[in-house]
Structures are given as C-alpha cells and as structure tokens.
Design an enzyme around this catalytic site. Structure first.
Site, PDB file in Angstrom:
ATOM      1  N   HIS A 135      11.815 -31.361  -5.922  1.00  0.00           N
ATOM      2  CA  HIS A 135      10.913 -32.337  -5.310  1.00  0.00           C
ATOM      3  C   HIS A 135       9.645 -31.716  -4.743  1.00  0.00           C
ATOM      4  CE1 HIS A 135       9.899 -36.183  -3.509  1.00  0.00           C
ATOM      5  NE2 HIS A 135       9.728 -35.600  -2.323  1.00  0.00           N
TER       6      HIS A 135
ATOM      7  N   ASP B  74      14.359 -33.348  -9.496  1.00  0.00           N
ATOM      8  CA  ASP B  74      14.105 -33.874  -8.154  1.00  0.00           C
ATOM      9  C   ASP B  74      15.363 -34.597  -7.650  1.00  0.00           C
ATOM     10  OD1 ASP B  74      13.175 -35.099  -5.862  1.00  0.00           O
ATOM     11  OD2 ASP B  74      11.435 -36.035  -6.816  1.00  0.00           O
TER      12      ASP B  74
ATOM     13  N   SER C 292       5.417 -36.990  -2.737  1.00  0.00           N
ATOM     14  CA  SER C 292       6.490 -37.754  -2.118  1.00  0.00           C
ATOM     15  C   SER C 292       5.953 -39.094  -1.637  1.00  0.00           C
ATOM     16  CB  SER C 292       7.122 -36.922  -0.996  1.00  0.00           C
ATOM     17  OG  SER C 292       8.346 -37.477  -0.588  1.00  0.00           O
TER      18      SER C 292
END
Length: 442
Positions: A390, A356, A265
């Site tokens: 994600h 994601d 991330s």
C-alpha cells in the site's frame, strides 16, 4: 585418531592461522575505508554508490546501516558480503550473501532498514532543517545484529536531505487553505502540483518537498487535524480543495493554465474527486486509491457527492502477533457509488500495488478504467506493480510491513514484499515526474 587425520587437522589449522595473520597484516598496512558518492550530503531520493577499500582479498564482511528518526526510534539493516580479489567491495557489483536481503542490491541497506520497535514506520516530519543521518559500517566476518559487538573496520555517514539548496518553504494560511508551499530555486514559473497524503493526525511534507527539488512548485495540502481545520468532520467539502487549486494556480511561481495533483490512500480518492469535478486539475496521480470517497463523505456545491464508503470492522482478521489484516473491512463498491470520473478533463495516472492489503487497489483501478472506457474516454494511464504493497513512497524509504492504522486503531499489514515494493518505489518516482511534466506542459 589415525595419523592421516591428525595431519589433515594440523594442515587445516596452519592454513587458518596463516590466513588470519595475513588478514591482520593487511589491515595493519592499509586502513579499511568506505567511500560514498555523491558525497557526505545527498537528497533522500538520490541513489548512493558505496565502495569499501582496504579489505583482504575475498574477506567476508558484514555491512550495516542505521539511523534514528526524529523521535529517536532506531532503524537498522545488515547484509553479508565478500570482498573481491583486490580487497574491494562494491554492493552495486557484488551480491549480498545473506542478512536482510540477497543478491545485487545497490541500495539494499537503505530500503531494508527495519525498526527496532515493531510496527514503526519511518516518516520525515521536519524537512527543512534536519536530514536523516545514515551511518554505514563494515565489520569483519558474517555476524548477526546481536553478534556485532566488536568495533567496525570502517564507518561513513551520509546526510540525506529533503530540500536542496535554494528551495523555499512557505507555510500557507490563505482563506480556508492550510498547508505548506515549496518553490524550486530559479526564475520560474514552474508546473504546480498539490500533494494530498493519507488520513493521519498531522500534515506531512516530505513528498511535496522532494518533488519541488525536481522543478515543481508544490503545495502539501492539509485537510484535517492541522491549523484549526475541523478534526471531527465526517463529510469533507470539495470546495476547500477547489480553493487550494485556485490558490496554487494563481501563485506567481506557477505555470498555468492548469495544475496537477498527487495523492496516496485517502489522499488518492480526494485527488480523483478533484480531477472529476475541478476542470483546472489537468493531471492526477492516484496511488493506491479508492474509486469513491472512502470512510468520509464528500460534498460539493451543497450537494452530497458521496456518503463515504463505509467499513465493517468485524471482518478484520488479527494474527497471533497482534497485526491485523483489514483487506476485507472496506465495504463493496457498486456502480451507483462510484465517482463519475468520466467527467474528468485531465489525464489520470492510476498507480497500483498489486499486493495492497489496506484495500483492493487493483480492483478499484480496473473498475475505474472500465468506467472510463465505457464512456469512450482514453485519458488515463496505469502503472501496476506485482509484489508491491500500500505505502508506495518516494524511492529508498524503507519497506514498512505493518504499522499503526489511523482508522482501524491497531497495527495493520500494508502488504507487499520488501524487494518488489522497493523496486516499485524506485521505478515509479521518475515516471510520476515525467507524467506530470508532460501533462502540465501541454
């Protein structure tokens, strides 16, 4: 009712009573037990082999797993199975017939663990002194969680640790650098890797500690909200990360000349920045990252590298359940705002969850590779996983559908489906280790 119908009902009833008495007799004569390999203690990223013995032939049962996190939050899962003709049950050989997952899934009970409190993500905070205690139970019949009020036929517990015996954990306060160092047992030196996590309110160490179990000296690096680091800084200083690289590179238990870095991330775009501007970063694992500095600006050598890719919260969609979809919130990236990743001297591994919903990780990775190829570079690899979201964690972490988002301030969807996402986590982990070893042992 006709005589033939009455006879059929009587026969069916006697068969039920007979099978019920056989079941009771079988259980009275042979206790049901659950065997767990490699034993009552294991590492969290280690697969388990569970076998149930002492059941009646073809007996329907419900297998349940549960644990409590360090805040006392309950996570649980269940699946419906049927014993084989010998009264044995092995989830690695027999399919789940329903529940939280279906099909042959040896570790399904772990990756399908779901929070009792909605939007709770399983995170390990204390990696050194306490494991996650996973309780495995077997119940007679196929029952929902609400129906499991009777006593289980058998119970087993597996303590899942994050540091194996001999791994050292050392808090780091060296110059400006803050974090935690993990050193494998043995003489060394070992390949060195910096782990940079998502933007959150505290340092997490579980990814670094698990990686250290596999022979890497790892530094879980904090960059906000930890040990007097600035909390309200809108622009980060890449020289801080350069200091961390030099600290790890010069540590006696680290094999040089260069080091690796792994991030997810926000941590992924910081790792990509490190690989771009810091020549001693020879291997970069970029998990669902952006191709510029997201949200926060980035400065290096008194120059602004990136003003920080902004976001427009009005594009956020909120479902009736209260869960937000922020896929369209992040602003568009143009070529002028991209990092000059063609400057990277090391090798970059892009990891993509194709579903994601935090942002368009697939687009970012494709654009990054285009840019590298346009500059005649081939120092990259890509692993792209359909159906993955994600939060690609180490293997057997439960799939998290939605949880609180530190920037959006509300529960948000992370994307993916449980089965595909969990496969991606299990497939990715050894490939990351192989990539780091190969890149850092040259």
């Amino acid at each position: 009712m006709s005589l033939s119908s009455q006879l059929r009902m009587a026969l069916s009833s006697s068969r039920y009573l007979l099978s019920h008495h056989v079941l009771l007799a079988h259980q009275a004569g042979m206790a049901v037990s659950i065997g767990v390999q490699p034993g009552p203690d294991s590492l969290f990223d280690e697969p388990l082999r569970m076998r149930v013995s002492g059941l009646s032939p073809l007996q329907p049962v419900t297998m349940k797993a549960w644990l409590r996190d360090e805040k006392g939050q309950l996570f649980h899962s269940l699946a419906f199975y049927r014993a084989d003709g010998e009264g044995e049950l092995d989830p690695a050989l027999s399919p789940s017939l329903g529940g939280h997952y279906t099909g042959i899934q040896p570790m399904g009970l772990l990756w399908s663990l779901s929070p009792q409190t909605p939007f709770t993500r399983l995170v390990k905070r204390d990696v050194a002194s306490s494991p996650f205690s996973v309780h495995i139970q077997v119940f007679d019949g196929h029952c929902s969680l609400e129906q499991l009020t009777h006593q289980p036929l058998a119970t087993a517990t597996n303590q899942r640790w994050f540091m194996k015996k001999g791994v050292s954990r050392i808090p780091v306060r060296e110059g400006r650098v803050r974090g935690t160092l993990f050193i494998p047992p043995g003489k060394g030196p070992f390949p060195g890797v910096i782990c940079v996590n998502e933007m959150q309110s505290r340092l997490t160490e579980y990814r670094a500690s698990l990686l250290a179990n596999h022979g890497f000296t790892t530094l879980a690096l904090a960059y906000r909200y930890h040990a007097h680091l600035p909390e309200d800084k809108l622009t980060l200083d890449l020289e801080y990360f350069e200091e961390a690289v030099k600290f790890l590179q010069e540590y006696p238990k680290v094999k040089g000349p260069g080091i690796g870095a792994m991030g997810i991330s926000k941590g992924a775009d910081l790792v990509l920045s490190m690989a771009t501007f810091l020549p001693d970063v020879l291997a970069a694992v970029v998990i669902n990252g952006c191709i510029t500095s997201a949200v926060l600006g980035l400065r290096f050598k008194n120059e602004l590298v990136s003003a920080g890719l902004g976001y427009t919260m009005s594009r956020m969609l909120v479902a009736d359940s209260g869960v937000a979809d922020i896929f369209e919130v992040i602003n568009r990236v143009n070529k002028d705002s991209m990092m000059p990743i063609e400057m990277a001297e090391g090798t970059i591994l892009f990891v993509v969850g194709e579903d994601d919903r935090n942002w368009n990780s697939k687009f970012f990775a494709v654009e990054a590779i285009k840019r590298l190829e346009e500059h005649g570079k081939d120092n990259f690899q890509i692993l792209s996983y359909p159906g993955a979201g994600h939060y690609l964690e180490p293997p057997f972490f439960p799939f998290c559908y939605a949880s609180y988002h530190a920037v959006a301030g509300v529960p948000t969807r992370w994307g993916g489906n449980a089965k595909a996402h969990s496969f991606a986590q299990e497939d990715l982990w050894p490939k990351v280790q192989e990539f780091l070893r190969k890149s850092l042992n040259q």
